[in-house]
Design an enzyme around this catalytic site. Structure first.
Site, PDB file in Angstrom:
ATOM      1  N   LYS A 198       9.366   6.613  -4.516  1.00 34.66           N
ATOM      2  CA  LYS A 198       8.710   5.939  -5.650  1.00 34.66           C
ATOM      3  C   LYS A 198       8.387   7.242  -6.541  1.00 34.66           C
ATOM      4  O   LYS A 198       8.412   8.326  -5.953  1.00 34.66           O
ATOM      5  CB  LYS A 198       7.261   5.323  -5.151  1.00 34.66           C
ATOM      6  CG  LYS A 198       7.239   4.200  -4.375  1.00 34.66           C
ATOM      7  CD  LYS A 198       6.054   3.949  -3.742  1.00 34.66           C
ATOM      8  CE  LYS A 198       5.470   5.139  -2.778  1.00 34.66           C
ATOM      9  NZ  LYS A 198       3.994   4.805  -2.400  1.00 34.66           N
ATOM     10  N   PHE A 241       0.899  -1.244  -0.050  1.00 35.34           N
ATOM     11  CA  PHE A 241      -0.066  -0.073  -0.072  1.00 35.34           C
ATOM     12  C   PHE A 241       0.874   1.309  -0.247  1.00 35.34           C
ATOM     13  O   PHE A 241       1.725   1.224   0.759  1.00 35.34           O
ATOM     14  CB  PHE A 241      -1.092   0.222   1.290  1.00 35.34           C
ATOM     15  CG  PHE A 241      -1.991  -0.827   1.338  1.00 35.34           C
ATOM     16  CD1 PHE A 241      -3.098  -0.604   0.943  1.00 35.34           C
ATOM     17  CD2 PHE A 241      -1.703  -2.206   1.888  1.00 35.34           C
ATOM     18  CE1 PHE A 241      -4.093  -1.634   0.985  1.00 35.34           C
ATOM     19  CE2 PHE A 241      -2.698  -3.152   1.904  1.00 35.34           C
ATOM     20  CZ  PHE A 241      -4.180  -2.854   1.430  1.00 35.34           C
ATOM     21  N   ASP A 242       0.470   2.144  -0.742  1.00 32.98           N
ATOM     22  CA  ASP A 242       0.756   3.586  -0.662  1.00 32.98           C
ATOM     23  C   ASP A 242       0.182   4.032   0.666  1.00 32.98           C
ATOM     24  O   ASP A 242      -0.873   3.710   0.905  1.00 32.98           O
ATOM     25  CB  ASP A 242       0.514   4.346  -1.802  1.00 32.98           C
ATOM     26  CG  ASP A 242       0.551   5.902  -1.588  1.00 32.98           C
ATOM     27  OD1 ASP A 242       1.854   6.370  -1.337  1.00 32.98           O
ATOM     28  OD2 ASP A 242      -0.373   6.379  -1.584  1.00 32.98           O
ATOM     29  N   VAL A 243       0.737   4.992   1.412  1.00 36.36           N
ATOM     30  CA  VAL A 243       0.125   5.362   2.551  1.00 36.36           C
ATOM     31  C   VAL A 243      -0.528   6.923   2.379  1.00 36.36           C
ATOM     32  O   VAL A 243      -1.786   7.124   2.545  1.00 36.36           O
ATOM     33  CB  VAL A 243       1.293   5.512   3.722  1.00 36.36           C
ATOM     34  CG1 VAL A 243       0.563   5.825   5.074  1.00 36.36           C
ATOM     35  CG2 VAL A 243       1.559   3.976   3.870  1.00 36.36           C
ATOM     36  N   THR A 296      -3.499   7.736  -0.131  1.00 28.60           N
ATOM     37  CA  THR A 296      -4.339   6.442  -0.315  1.00 28.60           C
ATOM     38  C   THR A 296      -4.977   5.950   1.047  1.00 28.60           C
ATOM     39  O   THR A 296      -6.154   5.774   0.968  1.00 28.60           O
ATOM     40  CB  THR A 296      -3.172   5.266  -0.722  1.00 28.60           C
ATOM     41  OG1 THR A 296      -2.805   5.897  -1.843  1.00 28.60           O
ATOM     42  CG2 THR A 296      -4.330   4.350  -0.966  1.00 28.60           C
TER      43      THR A 296
END
Length: 222
Positions: free
Chosen positions: A140, A3-5, A8
């Site tokens: 990223k 997961f992106d945090v 998101t």
């Protein structure tokens, strides 16, 4: 599931604009959240960018004049120091708790470790493992960030083909995850709004394997 945090699971845009709006109210200045996000997006990718969220000190000083806000160290530091209070989206905690029952959840965030620990606590500490910019030395969409996660997953007897990568950012996550051969899921948090808000626009749109407008929808579908 990786997961992106920020953006998101954590409501980054409300947290950022809320802190700026509070300063604007104190100064008696009109405040436009979407304009603030536009300025933030541009400032975040100027030369000499630092790691998030410490870089918010620099960003504030860049965008404050255009927003009619005071440009000084105290207000710039105040924006960064508001980060631990940023809240999860209303559906994040319950969705992660449900997903955790069946899957190992891995956090992948461009935020620094100190900020991630606050986010993780707000989310109920659902993660099996976590990777921050401090751990990877890069952000990223650099594939090297993802390679760190792949190596970890392989150490646990799985491969990148076993991962579903979940994120809202086309630029930081969905495009690169596709290029790396991952299965991905786009959480379109801004589905009711125009543009990309505080997130940089991708060079081209990537059609995801799965597409939902909330974490609740993802958890229900799973």
């Amino acid at each position: 599931m990786s997961f992106d945090v920020v953006g998101t699971l954590i409501d980054f845009e409300s947290g950022l604009t809320g802190a700026l709006a509070a300063i604007a109210a104190e100064q008696g200045v009109a405040f436009d959240p979407e304009r603030a996000l536009e300025l933030y997006r541009a400032a975040r990718y100027l030369p000499d960018v630092g790691h998030f969220p410490d870089d918010l000190v620099r960003v504030y000083k860049v965008i404050a004049p255009d927003l009619g806000l005071p440009v000084d160290d105290a207000h710039a530091t105040r924006l960064r120091d508001a980060v631990p209070g940023w809240k999860p989206f209303a559906d994040s905690v319950a969705a992660l708790a449900k997903l955790k029952e069946k899957y190992r959840l891995i956090a992948m965030t461009n935020a620094q470790r100190w900020a991630f620990e606050h986010f993780s606590a707000a989310l109920g500490h659902p993660f099996h493992a976590s990777f921050t910019v401090d751990d990877t030395g890069t952000e990223k969409p650099d594939p090297a960030f993802f390679e760190k996660v792949f190596a970890f997953v392989e150490s646990e007897g799985a491969t990148k083909d076993d991962i579903l990568h979940v994120a809202q950012s086309q630029y930081h996550d969905i495009g690169v995850s596709r290029a790396l051969g991952m299965t991905n899921c786009w959480i379109e948090r801004r589905h009711a709004q125009k543009g990309y808000g505080g997130t940089i626009a991708p060079a081209e749109f990537t059609t995801p394997d799965y597409h939902f407008t909330s974490m609740a929808e993802l958890a229900g579908a799973v």
